[in-house]
Design a protein around this motif. Sequence first.
Motif: not given
Length: 501
Positions: A255-268
């Motif tokens: 499934k395609a997932l959006l880079w939401t602010p929450q996911r982006e913050a966890r990635w960083r």
Amino acid sequence: MEKEGTTYKRCSCRDPNGREQGRTCPKLRRTGGGWNPTHGTWYYAIDLPHHPDGRRRYARRGGFPSQQAAQDQITHIQALLAITGEDDDAGLRRIADLITAAIRGKQSLPGVEDIRRRFHRNADLNPTMTVGQWLDQWLAGRKTIRRSTLLGYTSYVNHHLKPAIGDIRLDRLAVSHLDAMFTAIDERTSSIRAARASTDPDTRLSVRGQRITGNATKQRIRAVLRASLNTAIKRGLITHNPAAHVELASGKRPKALLWTPQREARWRKTGEIPSAVMVWTPAHIGAFLDRAATHRLYPLFRLIAYRGLRRGEACGLHWADIDFDHATIDIRWQIAQLGWATAMDRPKSDAGDRTVPLDTATIGLLHAYRAWQDSERTDYGDGWPDTDLVFTQSDGQPLHPSQVSDLFHDIASALELPPITLRDLRHGAATLALAAGADLKAVQELLGHATITLTADTYTHLLPDLASEIAENVVRLIPRRRKQDDDPDDPPATGLVAGGR
């Protein structure tokens, strides 16, 4: 010599004239006429079925330590010849060819039971073909499939199958060999993903251009191997297909997932990438396109981001396929990549051959780009090739798809955007289209998917924020006389209770 064969001794002694004495050396016999056990080695000779033209043929071999060892070889040859009836001249010649090849190649005689099974299946009696040799032969025989499909098959064979199992004898290929191959693929994929997720730019740079092999690709690799081995079974080369018994994870499209602010913050913070298919938000896409706008290939990235072209389709777009009057482009070509080599080819499926509508701004951009390319061609001179390609290198030569991917990653890395691939930029176009109100059928046609199931499996998850906006739009589209739906403190109308009318 005769069918029963004969055994004898030879040596390498030479006479006074320097000629090898062979069987005539006097030292081979004792005084009483018996064989000298300490001189010479044992040989055998036996008649074989004649050549088709009637010429005589026989088998002879030496170097055996005892007469019994030489006699055992005669018995072995007789057993091989007995596999077929004496009236089967063609069968006898096949087995005689096999015996002759083994002797000339200084190989052991093949096993009787193995040859018996092969003979009765009408299989190749010489089992020395490797998996790699068979895969090459199988690919060469695929005459009726699309060139792009053949390129895909060839890529799987050359980059995955032959390096891992190509040297294994075809009839000895086992499930354990395939398990080891797919385990190695998984380990390489894990290391690439870990490097891509790293917050260290040098670590990410170390795997730039390296492609991961996901579950769907592994399923396709197995499918290619399985198809080739099924053909080998039909031709009698093997009796079973080990690829049919390999267990792999489902190749269902993630499934395609959006880079939401929450996911982006966890990635960083952790380097965690939540899905194999990640999609930028409109803000991410806008930031990327703003930076790409200064590059000569900006219109290419815009087409992928807004209209979802595949990388090879964008590289292979021709001016003749742009209809400026009706604001459409026809997707009729792609630059397919096989390893580092490229070839101009048709789209990967019938659905890929499609017409894509364009917005007014993109049409204006392409008008300006054509004028700029004309001036670039004039400045370059007569050496500019007449390819009619929209996007080229600075000397007019076709683009290499991998170079476009490298440029994409350079721009995205400079902005420190969360990681996606150039293919994911295409996914973003699809998701934005769905969020803008397009149905799955329209998105399927836009992307050139062969089935609507493929579209649905990938894009079931809409961008959460735009999905909410769609829900609000649906409510606004329905005219209402009362506004109490918008005011939770306003009680419902009377009569809308249990039993009311």
